[in-house]
Design a protein around this motif. Sequence first.
Motif, PDB file in Angstrom:
ATOM      1  N   LEU A   2       0.856  -1.189   0.000  1.00 23.50           N
ATOM      2  CA  LEU A   2       0.000   0.000   0.000  1.00 23.50           C
ATOM      3  C   LEU A   2       0.891   1.237   0.000  1.00 23.50           C
ATOM      4  O   LEU A   2       1.802   1.350   0.818  1.00 23.50           O
ATOM      5  N   LYS A   3       0.589   2.146  -0.881  1.00 26.40           N
ATOM      6  CA  LYS A   3       1.395   3.365  -0.950  1.00 26.40           C
ATOM      7  C   LYS A   3       1.151   4.211   0.297  1.00 26.40           C
ATOM      8  O   LYS A   3       0.015   4.397   0.722  1.00 26.40           O
ATOM      9  N   ILE A   4       2.221   4.727   0.870  1.00 27.19           N
ATOM     10  CA  ILE A   4       2.079   5.629   2.005  1.00 27.19           C
ATOM     11  C   ILE A   4       2.286   7.051   1.502  1.00 27.19           C
ATOM     12  O   ILE A   4       3.392   7.456   1.172  1.00 27.19           O
ATOM     13  N   ASP A   5       1.187   7.757   1.430  1.00 25.71           N
ATOM     14  CA  ASP A   5       1.208   9.108   0.865  1.00 25.71           C
ATOM     15  C   ASP A   5       1.326  10.103   2.026  1.00 25.71           C
ATOM     16  O   ASP A   5       0.341  10.509   2.622  1.00 25.71           O
ATOM     17  N   ILE A   6       2.564  10.440   2.313  1.00 29.66           N
ATOM     18  CA  ILE A   6       2.853  11.290   3.477  1.00 29.66           C
ATOM     19  C   ILE A   6       2.092  12.617   3.394  1.00 29.66           C
ATOM     20  O   ILE A   6       1.542  13.100   4.387  1.00 29.66           O
ATOM     21  N   ASP A   7       2.019  13.170   2.202  1.00 27.35           N
ATOM     22  CA  ASP A   7       1.336  14.459   2.059  1.00 27.35           C
ATOM     23  C   ASP A   7      -0.153  14.342   2.367  1.00 27.35           C
ATOM     24  O   ASP A   7      -0.738  15.229   2.980  1.00 27.35           O
ATOM     25  N   PHE A   8      -0.751  13.242   1.918  1.00 28.43           N
ATOM     26  CA  PHE A   8      -2.168  13.064   2.198  1.00 28.43           C
ATOM     27  C   PHE A   8      -2.401  12.858   3.694  1.00 28.43           C
ATOM     28  O   PHE A   8      -3.351  13.408   4.269  1.00 28.43           O
ATOM     29  N   ILE A   9      -1.528  12.103   4.341  1.00 33.86           N
ATOM     30  CA  ILE A   9      -1.658  11.928   5.796  1.00 33.86           C
ATOM     31  C   ILE A   9      -1.575  13.295   6.474  1.00 33.86           C
ATOM     32  O   ILE A   9      -2.381  13.637   7.345  1.00 33.86           O
ATOM     33  N   LYS A  10      -0.614  14.090   6.035  1.00 32.79           N
ATOM     34  CA  LYS A  10      -0.459  15.433   6.622  1.00 32.79           C
ATOM     35  C   LYS A  10      -1.693  16.285   6.409  1.00 32.79           C
ATOM     36  O   LYS A  10      -2.141  17.000   7.306  1.00 32.79           O
ATOM     37  N   SER A  11      -2.250  16.197   5.195  1.00 32.21           N
ATOM     38  CA  SER A  11      -3.411  17.055   4.907  1.00 32.21           C
ATOM     39  C   SER A  11      -4.630  16.583   5.698  1.00 32.21           C
ATOM     40  O   SER A  11      -5.445  17.400   6.132  1.00 32.21           O
ATOM     41  N   GLN A  12      -4.734  15.293   5.919  1.00 29.58           N
ATOM     42  CA  GLN A  12      -5.840  14.796   6.743  1.00 29.58           C
ATOM     43  C   GLN A  12      -5.649  15.232   8.207  1.00 29.58           C
ATOM     44  O   GLN A  12      -6.606  15.632   8.867  1.00 29.58           O
ATOM     45  N   LEU A  13      -4.420  15.134   8.683  1.00 33.02           N
ATOM     46  CA  LEU A  13      -4.149  15.577  10.057  1.00 33.02           C
ATOM     47  C   LEU A  13      -4.449  17.070  10.207  1.00 33.02           C
ATOM     48  O   LEU A  13      -4.952  17.504  11.255  1.00 33.02           O
ATOM     49  N   ALA A  14      -4.161  17.817   9.153  1.00 30.50           N
ATOM     50  CA  ALA A  14      -4.426  19.264   9.206  1.00 30.50           C
ATOM     51  C   ALA A  14      -5.924  19.526   9.368  1.00 30.50           C
ATOM     52  O   ALA A  14      -6.331  20.477  10.039  1.00 30.50           O
ATOM     53  N   LEU A  15      -6.741  18.676   8.765  1.00 28.68           N
ATOM     54  CA  LEU A  15      -8.197  18.848   8.870  1.00 28.68           C
ATOM     55  C   LEU A  15      -8.717  18.570  10.279  1.00 28.68           C
ATOM     56  O   LEU A  15      -9.795  18.999  10.643  1.00 28.68           O
ATOM     57  N   ARG A  16      -7.953  17.804  11.033  1.00 26.43           N
ATOM     58  CA  ARG A  16      -8.349  17.510  12.402  1.00 26.43           C
ATOM     59  C   ARG A  16      -7.826  18.553  13.393  1.00 26.43           C
ATOM     60  O   ARG A  16      -8.255  18.622  14.544  1.00 26.43           O
ATOM     61  N   ARG A  17      -6.874  19.309  12.926  1.00 22.88           N
ATOM     62  CA  ARG A  17      -6.189  20.245  13.816  1.00 22.88           C
ATOM     63  C   ARG A  17      -7.108  21.403  14.200  1.00 22.88           C
ATOM     64  O   ARG A  17      -7.882  21.863  13.380  1.00 22.88           O
ATOM     65  N   PRO A  18      -7.029  21.885  15.413  1.00 24.65           N
ATOM     66  CA  PRO A  18      -7.858  23.015  15.825  1.00 24.65           C
ATOM     67  C   PRO A  18      -7.516  24.262  15.017  1.00 24.65           C
ATOM     68  O   PRO A  18      -6.358  24.493  14.672  1.00 24.65           O
ATOM     69  N   VAL A  19      -8.534  25.031  14.712  1.00 29.16           N
ATOM     70  CA  VAL A  19      -8.334  26.248  13.939  1.00 29.16           C
ATOM     71  C   VAL A  19      -8.679  27.456  14.817  1.00 29.16           C
ATOM     72  O   VAL A  19      -9.684  27.458  15.525  1.00 29.16           O
ATOM     73  N   GLU A  20      -7.849  28.430  14.761  1.00 33.57           N
ATOM     74  CA  GLU A  20      -8.020  29.672  15.542  1.00 33.57           C
ATOM     75  C   GLU A  20      -9.458  30.197  15.473  1.00 33.57           C
ATOM     76  O   GLU A  20     -10.133  30.053  14.459  1.00 33.57           O
ATOM     77  N   LEU A  21      -9.913  30.759  16.517  1.00 37.16           N
ATOM     78  CA  LEU A  21     -11.218  31.400  16.650  1.00 37.16           C
ATOM     79  C   LEU A  21     -12.342  30.405  16.916  1.00 37.16           C
ATOM     80  O   LEU A  21     -13.071  30.535  17.871  1.00 37.16           O
ATOM     81  N   ILE A  22     -12.485  29.443  16.066  1.00 40.12           N
ATOM     82  CA  ILE A  22     -13.547  28.497  16.351  1.00 40.12           C
ATOM     83  C   ILE A  22     -13.004  27.246  17.035  1.00 40.12           C
ATOM     84  O   ILE A  22     -13.707  26.285  17.209  1.00 40.12           O
ATOM     85  N   SER A  23     -11.784  27.278  17.454  1.00 35.53           N
ATOM     86  CA  SER A  23     -11.227  26.074  18.064  1.00 35.53           C
ATOM     87  C   SER A  23     -10.226  26.397  19.170  1.00 35.53           C
ATOM     88  O   SER A  23      -9.926  27.558  19.414  1.00 35.53           O
TER      89      SER A  23
END
Lengths: 364, 364, 364, 364
Positions: free
Chosen positions: C33-54
């Motif tokens: 299975l290909k490990i797509d580091i960038d995609f993992i990072k982008s998914q983690l970014a979506l879980r990350r708290p965002v200023e103001l609403i988080s």
Amino acid sequence: MKNTFGSSISVTLFGESHGEYIGACVDGLAPGLKIDIDFIKSQLALRRPVELISTTRIEEDEFSIVSGSFNGYTTGTPLTILIPNKDVKSADYDKNRFIARPGHADYTAYLKYHGFEDYRGGGHFSGRITAALVAVGAILISALKEKGIEIGTHISRLANVYDSNFSDYKKDFKEINSKYFATLSKEAEEKMKDKIIEASNNSDSVGGVLETVILGMPEGAGEPWFDSIESELSHILFSVPAVKGVEFGDGFKIADLLGSQANDSYEIKNGKVITKTNHNGGINGGISNGMPITVKTAIKPTPTIPKEQETVDFKNNKNTKIQSSGRHDPCIVPRARVVVDSVIAIALSDILTKRFGTDYLKGK
Amino acid sequence: MKNTFGSSISVTLFGESHGEYIGACVDGLAPGLKIDIDFIKSQLALRRPVELISTTRIEEDEFSIVSGSFNGYTTGTPLTILIPNKDVKSADYDKNRFIARPGHADYTAYLKYHGFEDYRGGGHFSGRITAALVAVGAILISALKEKGIEIGTHISRLANVYDSNFSDYKKDFKEINSKYFATLSKEAEEKMKDKIIEASNNSDSVGGVLETVILGMPEGAGEPWFDSIESELSHILFSVPAVKGVEFGDGFKIADLLGSQANDSYEIKNGKVITKTNHNGGINGGISNGMPITVKTAIKPTPTIPKEQETVDFKNNKNTKIQSSGRHDPCIVPRARVVVDSVIAIALSDILTKRFGTDYLKGK
Amino acid sequence: MKNTFGSSISVTLFGESHGEYIGACVDGLAPGLKIDIDFIKSQLALRRPVELISTTRIEEDEFSIVSGSFNGYTTGTPLTILIPNKDVKSADYDKNRFIARPGHADYTAYLKYHGFEDYRGGGHFSGRITAALVAVGAILISALKEKGIEIGTHISRLANVYDSNFSDYKKDFKEINSKYFATLSKEAEEKMKDKIIEASNNSDSVGGVLETVILGMPEGAGEPWFDSIESELSHILFSVPAVKGVEFGDGFKIADLLGSQANDSYEIKNGKVITKTNHNGGINGGISNGMPITVKTAIKPTPTIPKEQETVDFKNNKNTKIQSSGRHDPCIVPRARVVVDSVIAIALSDILTKRFGTDYLKGK
Amino acid sequence: MKNTFGSSISVTLFGESHGEYIGACVDGLAPGLKIDIDFIKSQLALRRPVELISTTRIEEDEFSIVSGSFNGYTTGTPLTILIPNKDVKSADYDKNRFIARPGHADYTAYLKYHGFEDYRGGGHFSGRITAALVAVGAILISALKEKGIEIGTHISRLANVYDSNFSDYKKDFKEINSKYFATLSKEAEEKMKDKIIEASNNSDSVGGVLETVILGMPEGAGEPWFDSIESELSHILFSVPAVKGVEFGDGFKIADLLGSQANDSYEIKNGKVITKTNHNGGINGGISNGMPITVKTAIKPTPTIPKEQETVDFKNNKNTKIQSSGRHDPCIVPRARVVVDSVIAIALSDILTKRFGTDYLKGK
């Protein structure tokens, strides 16, 4: 599950010989088990190769527990142990990528993993991964001891040299459990070491048999059929690399006895039911009867040997030869001893907590 | 789980010797496996006691498949096999309720089940429950055969009498797989039978060793650590009553070899990678290498013997004696053979469907 | 097992909020299975708290894969992901050690772990551990996509504000799958954000409902009873913190329909069997019927709120008050979205490989 | 495993609607649980269809326990329950072999089992198999009650008619637990029955929602992640046919609350920690907090309706119509109630024995 053992206490092993870490993730540990760092270290030291009779790869086995531990005790949540890989020389392995080392898993790994396996240094099949088993086992050996359950293993045979038998379990355990070369007889030890050195000088290797005794196992543990104590212990023992045979009590020799010899007569002694003999190794119908549990484990000679061997290049489908130039260990039996103790501690802990609940090992 | 084996194909055994039925419930079978009633019957016949060298309890082993089967094929839903108990003489057992039969599980059952166990005729520990394993195994032996995977077992040793070795697997399988007394040598068979009769005349019993060979196992099956082929097979073999040892390839003898002897050299033969020898029994690193898988199983002498034996009354905590008056079997090794084949078929089926999917055994 | 999900592909989560690492150990992944580091990072970014609403805790979610990966692909051996904990302020938590935060697991953790739990920052109960689920999920989302299986989730309701419905799954997925605030309607997004800011200004928090659609699920996957697709998906969804409800197809609303409304009529369309409606969410009798699988997940409002709340000191058994001064997140729904996608990918992968074999996700 | 639930206490369901038996095999029961035949019968009676508001198939639900039981108590070995199938009219089903009944599993069964499935009367998907769940559940409901754990379920909504809320759990349980039509309000019962009769007269069917409360659940049971109490209960609830939604505490409604509303404040009452409200349904972080556990289950309207429906012949790939002429049940909600109680008892028993050991349910 594939790389996980146990259902109440479960251990998953991970890592490759030349990866960043090897380790284990353990779920189901009771909260409040003391983590005795010094004991883990001393157990890891017993698994470490020793100069002259072992490989010269320096394995320091530093480790860290990165989850499931707090203030020196288990928390009850998954505990993860990491052991960093150092001193790796990967270049050695690239040139022989598709040359199967006889007795090794290079070829079967290729068949199973279609070439995606990390082939360096045996990858996930490396004996080095047993260090993680030893670290986990150390925590459970301590916990079992608190409950009065003790495990002792000696090298009962090595290159056809036989050790003495146990004479006094408790006393003998004290002796062997801290020895690197765990024999009961000093003389046997010397002869065994000579055999190892001889094999080493001949660019060869030797194997042996380990005998384990478990004391204090609560009566009535185990299951009648598929989860007999023998089933569970053999399952985990055969997951240790190089193990090719497991027997309980008299094992294969019991096949040659008469029923009247093999049956262990019961008697009352000090108000307690015991058996006069222990041909059945403390287990009847898969369940512990209160007597010592005895098990023997056959370890094959180290497959890595400097001798030239015939083999194949399985990528190019042609016959060839191989001569291992790397570090090697002419006998893994002394080091395998603490691994055997460790996996037995893991299996016993799972058996006991399945039966008596998660907190059983925590004691009072 | 306690009385369940397998995760992709799972088998749960149930029943007591003197209950209404014994049986098995099997989940995970592919839909469309042919149910060959005659083959199941013939396999059950091989497990049935035979006059003179076996117990005289008449076990007809009628069976019915009450779920998971439709129009002669498996449906893919849980398949339940029921085998009714007949010819039971429960009265025999009541008077010795608390007298432990040496070598039996009476006492450990009491420890585990606190006296609630059905003690009649060995209850859930009765060897009779293996009939359910044989019935399940028969379905899977047929399915494996369709995929080119064959299992053959002979009595390699009985009361210290040794059988010949396999000379031609395929031919030998044809011979032994339909024989009740599965030896390769006619002469060995006679000697073994003499030993059984001698033991019987002495109110005693004898044990033996079974050697199994598995042909056609796909390469690359199994797992590196806890679910090695050795782990899975030993797990289920040690759940068969009276089994006290399991070894693969050269087993305990491999411990006495040098590495250069124990390592199986690879070679290309007819364009295929094979090993010149098979000391490792077709398994490297827990994974099949395409060579025959070889395993030996040690069976202890039947614990039930007419001879008077010393034992205890564990309820009243006092020493006593016991003399079994009931039916008994001076040697279970010939009957255990088909049980061993059956449990191996179960474990292989689970290994293969975990790897290749539920429908693997269904073939094309 | 307690902290492990799945039997063919199994995931164990480990770690505590203020420990060295959180992470996951995954067994059973196909090799290759290909490990797509960038995609993992982008998914983690979506879980990350965002200023103001988080929350304003800076979670960088660096990660490393320390086993089971080689040259950018999975090896097929256990894959371990480590995410280091940084920016931890443990001192905050010590003074309120025995003050139960309402809606949190502080008190139940204490009951279960007898005080040995790592209480800092929620310990093993911390929402932060979902980062490990997201990392694992990312690998499997990629693998599923290769097989034509896609997952899309939008915020269907937040603080009583409703998003539009899906109009074109494929197109909508493209939009929402890379958005942090995954609504279909821009207007709904604005209103929802206002609600979050309003809650935040009131030292309070809000919850919501996520709607997920799974496209391309192979027909005939799942099991009739205990391992229905609904059982498996709900099992893993309810392991996500704050989830309090799960429904498939019309869910609770289907209870108010007539049978003639709820039954999805079949029809042949382009030579293929489909249903005209999808009230049953693509699942009949626990098994996929080829239609989109639809599931809704209810997320409660974040329990950590700055508002003063009544509670107890459970050590000293007395009433008290608590006011969280630490960082907090007035709404976790937007961040929970990628967690929901991830756990669904994990469960689907397990269902599919149980059925079709280990290598199924590897594709051709 | 596919048709097995639980790891400490595990239940495997087997059987087909028109086979010889349906039943269950249960492993892991403690020895010494009383088997109250009358209670099992009365529970089965609650699941049985009742004239006018239910199907007219006469289901007598005779049953026999053929293993794992001795002298009225469990033995601790696998317990097998057989329920014979009678009054089957298989001829009805043959003519519509390949006509998918909308809302049913006919088509998905065909996809999964490739046509080998027993299609008569729904085969293994038949609601009738829930009788086995009820029989098993009855044993465990009794055992749980001995430990002070009680389960009560009422029909909280049926065809949009709402029942009253619980006012006094213990008292209400006494009332509803022996009622076939388990409402708290007599008036609601009448209205619901009218709705059922109306649907029946229209050749249609209706669904509903069941609300369950669990009292006396020990504190500190459950797991933080994958084996949260919600995960385990939803897993087994979604294995009950026709269940499409499961929610705990306020469930989907909690998504619309503010954190300050949803958080259950703790207080000390009579020296004990309780929560003032119970929006979280007695579970925090997957673990029981000592408050009543509350769960709601959505049941879809019976898919079998006499009304003509559009569908397909999936063998011949063409559109067609179907009109069920057989017996049918215009509302299964009243009967589903005892099934829901039963599966919850099974899941709780597994959770508790995993945590506290095999013998936990046996009591002292």
